[in-house]
Write an enzyme that holds these catalytic residues in place. Structure first.
Site, mmCIF file in Angstrom:
data_model
loop_
_atom_site.group_PDB
_atom_site.id
_atom_site.type_symbol
_atom_site.label_atom_id
_atom_site.label_comp_id
_atom_site.label_asym_id
_atom_site.label_seq_id
_atom_site.Cartn_x
_atom_site.Cartn_y
_atom_site.Cartn_z
ATOM 1 N N HIS A 77 3.624 -2.443 3.089
ATOM 2 C CA HIS A 77 3.662 -1.081 2.545
ATOM 3 C C HIS A 77 4.955 -0.857 1.764
ATOM 4 O O HIS A 77 6.040 -1.140 2.277
ATOM 5 C CB HIS A 77 3.572 -0.051 3.678
ATOM 6 C CG HIS A 77 2.254 -0.071 4.393
ATOM 7 N ND1 HIS A 77 1.953 -1.015 5.348
ATOM 8 C CD2 HIS A 77 1.155 0.710 4.264
ATOM 9 C CE1 HIS A 77 0.722 -0.795 5.787
ATOM 10 N NE2 HIS A 77 0.203 0.239 5.156
ATOM 11 N N ASP A 118 0.808 -1.222 0.000
ATOM 12 C CA ASP A 118 0.000 0.000 0.000
ATOM 13 C C ASP A 118 0.845 1.278 0.000
ATOM 14 O O ASP A 118 1.997 1.283 0.429
ATOM 15 C CB ASP A 118 -0.893 0.039 1.248
ATOM 16 C CG ASP A 118 -2.038 -0.961 1.180
ATOM 17 O OD1 ASP A 118 -2.056 -1.803 0.271
ATOM 18 O OD2 ASP A 118 -2.916 -0.891 2.065
#
Ligand SMILES: [Zn+2]
Length: 209
Positions: A162, A19
């Site tokens: 992430h 992400d």
């Protein structure tokens, strides 16, 4: 809404999701994925995509899947108009930058009740959450991330990681352990669309817990 997929076949599949990119660290993530022949799914923030279109095109060129993670990463309550702007503006930029139309959406922070997920579902997106939390944004080192993932992965898991939003060197370092460890356990890394296709088609495709 999907957190984990109940697989039909015998093969142990897992989907890694990244992400908050595109980000400079995305390049290091791509390098380790390439090294282990792994395909993943990247959920982009429009504001970050606007700044780094070349990195975005490289992600797509290397065969990874893409999802929409809003324009500004705002996660406070919003009107349908505001939610629509967050999602549509990002969708347009993804298409302009890469030619792709994505049907995957992940709400910032995984928050389902601020208007974004409702809007996305109405527009036909699949809202993709996760079943394994790496906690890579809080981790003080790679070892914690590795442990969080390896202890919790099951066949059909979706893992939250992430590549953007901050210094992701711990995440990159952790991938060097996670990828060979799971491959040694017989896992194959697939994109979220591939994982969805491997799920049960007759009974409920997803588990929600
Ligand atoms: Zn995010």
């Amino acid at each position: 809404m999907v957190r984990r997929v109940m697989l039909v076949g015998e093969e142990k599949q897992v989907a890694l999701t990244f992400d908050d990119g595109p980000w400079p660290d995305t390049l290091a993530v791509l390098e380790v994925l390439r090294q282990y022949g792994v395909k993943a799914t990247f959920f982009w923030v429009g504001l970050h995509l606007q700044k780094r279109p070349e990195i975005a095109r490289q992600v797509v060129a290397e065969g990874h899947a893409i999802g929409n993670h809003t324009w500004s990463h705002r996660n406070t309550p919003m009107t349908p108009e505001e939610a629509g702007a967050e999602i549509e503006r990002t969708a347009v930029l993804i298409q302009q930058t890469t030619g792709l139309i994505t049907s995957l959406f992940r709400p910032p922070g995984g928050r389902l009740y601020n208007g974004l997920a409702d809007y996305a579902l109405q527009q036909g997106y699949t809202v993709v959450q996760w079943s394994v939390l790496s906690e890579d944004t809080q981790a003080q080192g790679a070892a914690t991330i590795v442990d969080n993932v390896l202890r919790n992965v099951k066949p059909g898991s979706i893992v939250l990681l992430h590549d953007g939003g901050g210094d992701r060197s711990h995440t990159v370092e952790a991938l060097h352990s996670i990828l060979p460890a799971l491959q040694a356990q017989g896992y194959r890394f697939v994109t979220v669309p591939q994982l969805l296709e491997s799920g049960q088609s007759t009974s409920p495709k997803t588990s929600s817990n």
